[in-house]
Design a protein around this motif. Structure first.
Motif, mmCIF file in Angstrom:
data_model
loop_
_atom_site.group_PDB
_atom_site.id
_atom_site.type_symbol
_atom_site.label_atom_id
_atom_site.label_comp_id
_atom_site.label_asym_id
_atom_site.label_seq_id
_atom_site.Cartn_x
_atom_site.Cartn_y
_atom_site.Cartn_z
ATOM 1 N N MET A 38 15.458 29.059 8.830
ATOM 2 C CA MET A 38 15.676 29.725 10.096
ATOM 3 C C MET A 38 16.117 31.169 9.907
ATOM 4 O O MET A 38 15.914 31.989 10.800
ATOM 5 C CB MET A 38 16.737 28.981 10.913
ATOM 6 C CG MET A 38 16.204 27.705 11.536
ATOM 7 S SD MET A 38 14.745 28.031 12.472
ATOM 8 C CE MET A 38 15.149 27.350 14.005
ATOM 9 N N ASP A 39 16.700 31.483 8.771
ATOM 10 C CA ASP A 39 17.128 32.858 8.528
ATOM 11 C C ASP A 39 15.946 33.795 8.376
ATOM 12 O O ASP A 39 16.065 34.998 8.614
ATOM 13 C CB ASP A 39 17.991 32.928 7.266
ATOM 14 C CG ASP A 39 19.325 32.230 7.456
ATOM 15 O OD1 ASP A 39 19.776 32.150 8.614
ATOM 16 O OD2 ASP A 39 19.901 31.779 6.444
ATOM 17 N N VAL A 40 14.798 33.260 7.994
ATOM 18 C CA VAL A 40 13.622 34.102 7.798
ATOM 19 C C VAL A 40 13.082 34.623 9.134
ATOM 20 O O VAL A 40 12.418 35.662 9.174
ATOM 21 C CB VAL A 40 12.550 33.340 7.001
ATOM 22 C CG1 VAL A 40 11.869 32.290 7.870
ATOM 23 C CG2 VAL A 40 11.535 34.285 6.403
ATOM 24 N N LEU A 41 13.376 33.939 10.229
ATOM 25 C CA LEU A 41 12.937 34.389 11.549
ATOM 26 C C LEU A 41 13.570 35.725 11.937
ATOM 27 O O LEU A 41 12.988 36.480 12.716
ATOM 28 C CB LEU A 41 13.247 33.335 12.608
ATOM 29 C CG LEU A 41 12.398 32.069 12.551
ATOM 30 C CD1 LEU A 41 12.840 31.091 13.634
ATOM 31 C CD2 LEU A 41 10.935 32.393 12.704
ATOM 32 N N ILE A 42 14.730 35.999 11.381
ATOM 33 C CA ILE A 42 15.391 37.280 11.659
ATOM 34 C C ILE A 42 14.525 38.430 11.163
ATOM 35 O O ILE A 42 14.530 39.521 11.725
ATOM 36 C CB ILE A 42 16.786 37.302 10.999
ATOM 37 C CG1 ILE A 42 17.684 36.268 11.667
ATOM 38 C CG2 ILE A 42 17.414 38.682 11.073
ATOM 39 C CD1 ILE A 42 19.020 36.072 10.977
ATOM 40 N N LEU B 117 10.981 37.960 10.358
ATOM 41 C CA LEU B 117 9.585 37.802 10.781
ATOM 42 C C LEU B 117 9.339 38.236 12.219
ATOM 43 O O LEU B 117 8.282 38.797 12.525
ATOM 44 C CB LEU B 117 9.141 36.352 10.600
ATOM 45 C CG LEU B 117 8.968 35.886 9.160
ATOM 46 C CD1 LEU B 117 8.540 34.432 9.126
ATOM 47 C CD2 LEU B 117 7.974 36.753 8.429
ATOM 48 N N ILE B 118 10.261 37.978 13.110
ATOM 49 C CA ILE B 118 10.057 38.337 14.516
ATOM 50 C C ILE B 118 9.973 39.854 14.702
ATOM 51 O O ILE B 118 9.030 40.339 15.344
ATOM 52 C CB ILE B 118 11.131 37.680 15.416
ATOM 53 C CG1 ILE B 118 10.891 36.177 15.462
ATOM 54 C CG2 ILE B 118 11.097 38.272 16.817
ATOM 55 C CD1 ILE B 118 11.956 35.395 16.194
ATOM 56 N N PRO B 119 10.889 40.656 14.141
ATOM 57 C CA PRO B 119 10.726 42.115 14.293
ATOM 58 C C PRO B 119 9.468 42.644 13.614
ATOM 59 O O PRO B 119 8.828 43.573 14.127
ATOM 60 C CB PRO B 119 11.985 42.700 13.643
ATOM 61 C CG PRO B 119 12.968 41.602 13.660
ATOM 62 C CD PRO B 119 12.189 40.335 13.556
ATOM 63 N N ILE B 120 9.110 42.084 12.473
ATOM 64 C CA ILE B 120 7.887 42.525 11.795
ATOM 65 C C ILE B 120 6.667 42.221 12.656
ATOM 66 O O ILE B 120 5.763 43.047 12.801
ATOM 67 C CB ILE B 120 7.773 41.881 10.403
ATOM 68 C CG1 ILE B 120 8.832 42.467 9.473
ATOM 69 C CG2 ILE B 120 6.391 42.075 9.818
ATOM 70 C CD1 ILE B 120 8.951 41.765 8.147
ATOM 71 N N ALA B 121 6.627 41.030 13.266
ATOM 72 C CA ALA B 121 5.507 40.664 14.130
ATOM 73 C C ALA B 121 5.449 41.562 15.356
ATOM 74 O O ALA B 121 4.361 41.985 15.777
ATOM 75 C CB ALA B 121 5.629 39.202 14.542
#
Length: 52
Positions: A1-5, A7-11
Protein backbone atom coordinates in the motif's frame (compact mmCIF):
# COMPACT_ATOMS: atom_id res chain seq x y z
CA UNK A 1 0.00 0.00 0.00
CA UNK A 2 2.94 2.34 0.49
CA UNK A 3 3.71 2.14 -3.22
CA UNK A 4 0.40 3.90 -4.00
CA UNK A 5 1.87 7.06 -2.50
CA UNK A 6 4.28 7.10 -5.45
CA UNK A 7 2.16 5.56 -8.20
CA UNK A 8 -0.87 7.84 -7.94
CA UNK A 9 1.06 11.13 -8.41
CA UNK A 10 3.11 9.59 -11.22
CA UNK A 11 -0.07 8.43 -12.97
CA UNK A 12 -1.66 11.87 -12.57
CA UNK A 13 1.48 13.55 -13.90
CA UNK A 14 1.63 11.28 -16.96
CA UNK A 15 -2.08 11.80 -17.62
CA UNK A 16 -1.62 15.56 -17.36
CA UNK A 17 1.32 15.44 -19.77
CA UNK A 18 -0.75 13.44 -22.25
CA UNK A 19 -3.62 15.89 -21.98
CA UNK A 20 -1.26 18.84 -22.43
CA UNK A 21 0.27 17.22 -25.54
CA UNK A 22 -3.18 16.59 -26.99
CA UNK A 23 -4.32 20.15 -26.34
CA UNK A 24 -1.08 21.50 -27.85
CA UNK A 25 -1.68 19.41 -31.00
CA UNK A 26 -5.20 20.80 -31.28
CA UNK A 27 -3.92 24.36 -30.88
CA UNK A 28 -1.15 23.89 -33.46
CA UNK A 29 -3.63 22.73 -36.12
CA UNK A 30 -2.68 19.06 -36.29
CA UNK A 31 -6.28 18.00 -36.95
CA UNK A 32 -7.38 20.83 -39.27
CA UNK A 33 -7.16 18.94 -42.58
CA UNK A 34 -8.80 15.57 -42.04
CA UNK A 35 -9.92 15.25 -45.66
CA UNK A 36 -6.56 16.03 -47.28
CA UNK A 37 -4.78 12.84 -46.22
CA UNK A 38 -7.13 10.56 -48.13
CA UNK A 39 -6.64 12.60 -51.31
CA UNK A 40 -2.84 12.66 -50.94
CA UNK A 41 -2.84 8.85 -50.89
CA UNK A 42 -4.49 8.80 -54.32
CA UNK A 43 -2.18 11.44 -55.79
CA UNK A 44 0.26 9.91 -58.32
CA UNK A 45 2.86 12.68 -58.49
CA UNK A 46 5.68 10.37 -57.47
CA UNK A 47 5.22 7.80 -60.25
CA UNK A 48 8.28 7.47 -62.47
CA UNK A 49 7.70 8.30 -66.12
CA UNK A 50 4.61 10.43 -65.53
CA UNK A 51 5.03 13.78 -67.20
CA UNK A 52 8.76 13.38 -67.79
Amino acid sequence: MDVLIYLIPIALLLGGLGLAAFLWSLKSGQYDDLEGAKWRILDDDDLPGKGH
